[in-house]
Design a protein around this motif. Structure first.
Motif, PDB file in Angstrom:
ATOM      1  N   LEU A 140       3.751   6.354 -12.586  1.00 51.41           N
ATOM      2  CA  LEU A 140       3.794   7.845 -12.344  1.00 51.41           C
ATOM      3  C   LEU A 140       2.538   8.474 -12.907  1.00 51.41           C
ATOM      4  CD1 LEU A 140       7.340   8.594 -13.333  1.00 51.41           C
ATOM      5  CD2 LEU A 140       6.495   8.469 -11.099  1.00 51.41           C
ATOM      6  N   GLN A 146      -0.395   7.451 -12.510  1.00 53.86           N
ATOM      7  CA  GLN A 146      -1.519   7.199 -11.426  1.00 53.86           C
ATOM      8  C   GLN A 146      -1.118   7.976 -10.269  1.00 53.86           C
ATOM      9  OE1 GLN A 146      -3.769   4.912 -12.477  1.00 53.86           O
ATOM     10  NE2 GLN A 146      -2.625   4.785 -14.130  1.00 53.86           N
ATOM     11  N   LEU A 147      -0.009   8.377  -9.899  1.00 51.69           N
ATOM     12  CA  LEU A 147       0.333   9.321  -8.935  1.00 51.69           C
ATOM     13  C   LEU A 147       0.012  10.656  -9.530  1.00 51.69           C
ATOM     14  CD1 LEU A 147       3.994   7.850  -8.029  1.00 51.69           C
ATOM     15  CD2 LEU A 147       2.009   7.775  -6.774  1.00 51.69           C
ATOM     16  N   VAL A 153       4.716   2.898  -3.557  1.00 53.14           N
ATOM     17  CA  VAL A 153       3.857   3.298  -4.387  1.00 53.14           C
ATOM     18  C   VAL A 153       2.578   3.583  -4.180  1.00 53.14           C
ATOM     19  CG1 VAL A 153       3.182   3.148  -6.877  1.00 53.14           C
ATOM     20  CG2 VAL A 153       5.527   2.680  -6.524  1.00 53.14           C
ATOM     21  N   VAL A 190       1.891   6.248  -1.218  1.00 57.61           N
ATOM     22  CA  VAL A 190       2.087   7.650  -1.780  1.00 57.61           C
ATOM     23  C   VAL A 190       0.767   7.942  -2.513  1.00 57.61           C
ATOM     24  CG1 VAL A 190       3.419   9.274  -3.041  1.00 57.61           C
ATOM     25  CG2 VAL A 190       4.294   7.731  -1.674  1.00 57.61           C
ATOM     26  N   TYR A 191       0.504   6.874  -3.510  1.00 62.25           N
ATOM     27  CA  TYR A 191      -0.592   7.071  -4.353  1.00 62.25           C
ATOM     28  C   TYR A 191      -1.917   7.369  -3.527  1.00 62.25           C
ATOM     29  CZ  TYR A 191      -4.252   5.708  -7.437  1.00 62.25           C
ATOM     30  OH  TYR A 191      -5.518   5.338  -8.306  1.00 62.25           O
ATOM     31  N   TYR A 238      -2.473  10.814  -1.216  1.00 61.39           N
ATOM     32  CA  TYR A 238      -2.925  12.094  -1.897  1.00 61.39           C
ATOM     33  C   TYR A 238      -4.370  12.176  -2.582  1.00 61.39           C
ATOM     34  CZ  TYR A 238       1.612  14.177  -1.815  1.00 61.39           C
ATOM     35  OH  TYR A 238       2.729  14.753  -1.572  1.00 61.39           O
ATOM     36  N   ASP A 255      -5.759   1.055  -3.209  1.00 60.22           N
ATOM     37  CA  ASP A 255      -5.995   2.008  -2.656  1.00 60.22           C
ATOM     38  C   ASP A 255      -7.488   2.430  -2.085  1.00 60.22           C
ATOM     39  OD1 ASP A 255      -7.488   2.241  -5.029  1.00 60.22           O
ATOM     40  OD2 ASP A 255      -6.354   3.899  -6.190  1.00 60.22           O
TER      41      ASP A 255
END
Length: 469
Positions: free
Chosen positions: A13, A15-16, A160, A163-164, A167, A325
């Motif tokens: 979380l 990282q998000l 995960v 989404v990460y 953004y 990522d």
């Protein structure tokens, strides 16, 4: 074990949140894909190290060494260390000075827009396969610490990371790389200390390793051609990957780009030897492990207390997140910047960022499907490094450092290199399909370039018009 799971969730979380925070600073495509070309030597070096230090090093290399001894580390970390240093010494300055956004831009500058599109179709799938390898490794870690089925864990991991990545953009990636790199080093050193202690110390642990397992060129490596093939795939196949090129182009100067690759490569080797050594020791500590890729999580669970295990698991997830990522961003940059945006023609900066994020999501879904159906992390990594990269390597070398050859030479070489690899590896099952694809790509470029120089200019104009190259 629930405490460990909660700790890992909290770490993810975080990282998000970092990704969401930096998403508010993204105004243009340049901000999203290249962090505003503002990276200094420290951040760029850590980002190169953390981006490359992913699943194949932590999970894949340790598992391969567990099975095959030191010869299982040929690709990682030794081959990829040479890859990173080679980028810094040979390619980084030349690429930076061309003011590119992606590697595919070079094909448009030097050859033609159609050659650029063909290059994207070859490069983007490698990034997606690379992301799939990280997602599979992420699922292995979640499965080991939570007890979930691997398939369910891979699905959670894919959600995960998609989404990460959507953004944050490259700046968030680089900032988290710095934090993740430090966490990774601490976590691996902790595990190494306790594994050595369980083995009775360094001398006693080394004494239990069979001498045959300490050979870098073991019998299972095959003959000379097979050994050259093993080294050629990580070096020639990855030195011009979009993930690495993005760090070069995001640096604030050519000197920073050069230093970042060399320093990041040397740090990569130093830290990469830790999971290799743990893989050697693990063969004695946990014999007959059913899934060798889980040797690191297994040893950590047995030898670390809950607090230290959370640190280690967070470090392992850091390594994976910092790579996946980057891979998804690389694929998105190529598809959105080089294919979709030019086709739309009139689009705002915010629209370009929106397109890039949508492509990240699409690439993430494809990577998830690949991760579910792959047998091993190493299988995905090898495929990602070899697919289409022989032609890319030859064309970029000629394009950067010579004026020999034109768009027809580049197109023929890209197609020849890819088709030779596919037929040699998947159809004929040759022993050295990548070396063959490099050789055929080189010969194709030279012959096609020679034909281009020998033909009259009027003939070339007709041919270029016919093929639109």
């Amino acid at each position: 074990m629930p405490t460990v799971v909660y700790g890992i969730i909290a770490y993810i979380l975080l990282q998000l949140l970092i990704g969401v925070y930096f998403s508010r600073r993204i105004v243009s495509e340049n901000d999203y894909l290249l962090a505003g070309r503002s990276l200094g030597p420290g951040m760029a070096s850590l980002s190169v190290f953390a981006t490359w230090f992913g699943a194949e090093t932590c999970i894949g290399a340790a598992g391969s060494v567990y099975e095959n001894g030191l010869s299982g580390a040929t690709i990682d970390p030794f081959g990829y260390t040479v890859c990173l240093v080679l980028m810094g010494m040979v390619f980084a300055v030349q690429l930076w000075r061309r003011n590119l956004t992606t590697l595919a831009d070079l094909f448009a500058q030097r050859y033609s827009a159609r050659v650029q599109n063909l290059a994207v179709l070859l490069i983007a799938p490698t990034s997606v396969m690379w992301a799939a390898a990280q997602i599979r490794a992420f699922g292995q870690v979640l499965s080991a610490v939570s007890g979930f089925e691997v398939e369910l864990a891979i699905a959670a991991a894919a959600l995960v990371v998609i989404v990460y990545t959507m953004y944050g953009g490259l700046m968030a990636d680089v900032v988290t790389d710095a934090v993740q790199g430090v966490a990774l080093i601490i976590g691996l050193l902790l595990l190494l200390f306790f594994v050595l202690e369980a083995g009775g110390g360094f001398d006693a642990s080394m004494a239990h390793i069979h001498p045959e397992r300490l050979s870098l060129f073991g019998a299972e490596s095959g003959g000379l051609i097979a050994k050259i093939e093993q080294w050629a795939i990580p070096i020639c196949g990855s030195v011009l990957s979009q993930e690495l090129v993005a760090r070069v182009l995001a640096s604030r100067s050519p000197e920073v780009a050069r230093r970042a690759c060399i320093q990041g490569g040397l740090l990569y080797l130093a830290v990469g030897l830790i999971p290799v050594f743990i893989g050697l020791l693990g063969f004695q500590l946990v014999p007959d492990l059913a899934q060798p890729e889980q040797i690191l999580p297994r040893l950590a669970r047995e030898h670390l207390n809950t607090f230290l295990y959370i640190i280690f698991a967070g470090a392992l997830i850091s390594a994976i997140l910092s790579t996946v990522d980057s891979a998804l961003l690389a694929a998105s940059a190529l598809v959105s910047h080089n294919l979709i945006v030019p086709a739309v023609r009139t689009i705002s900066d915010q629209g370009k960022v929106r397109v890039a994020r949508i492509v990240v999501m699409a690439c993430g879904i494809i990577a998830f499907v690949l991760a579910l159906h792959a047998d091993r992390v190493y299988t995905l990594v090898e495929e990602a490094s070899a697919f289409g990269s022989a032609g890319i390597f030859i064309v970029v070398v000629f394009g950067l450092f010579t004026r020999f050859g034109g768009s027809m030479s580049a197109a023929v070489t890209l197609l020849t290199g890819m088709s030779t690899w596919i037929v040699g590896h998947h159809v004929l099952d040759l022993g050295a399909p990548y070396l063959l694809s490099l050789a055929t790509a080189l010969v194709s470029y030279v012959l096609a370039g020679y034909l281009e120089t020998r033909r009259p200019k009027s003939w070339l104009m007709v041919k270029r018009k016919d093929f639109n190259f």
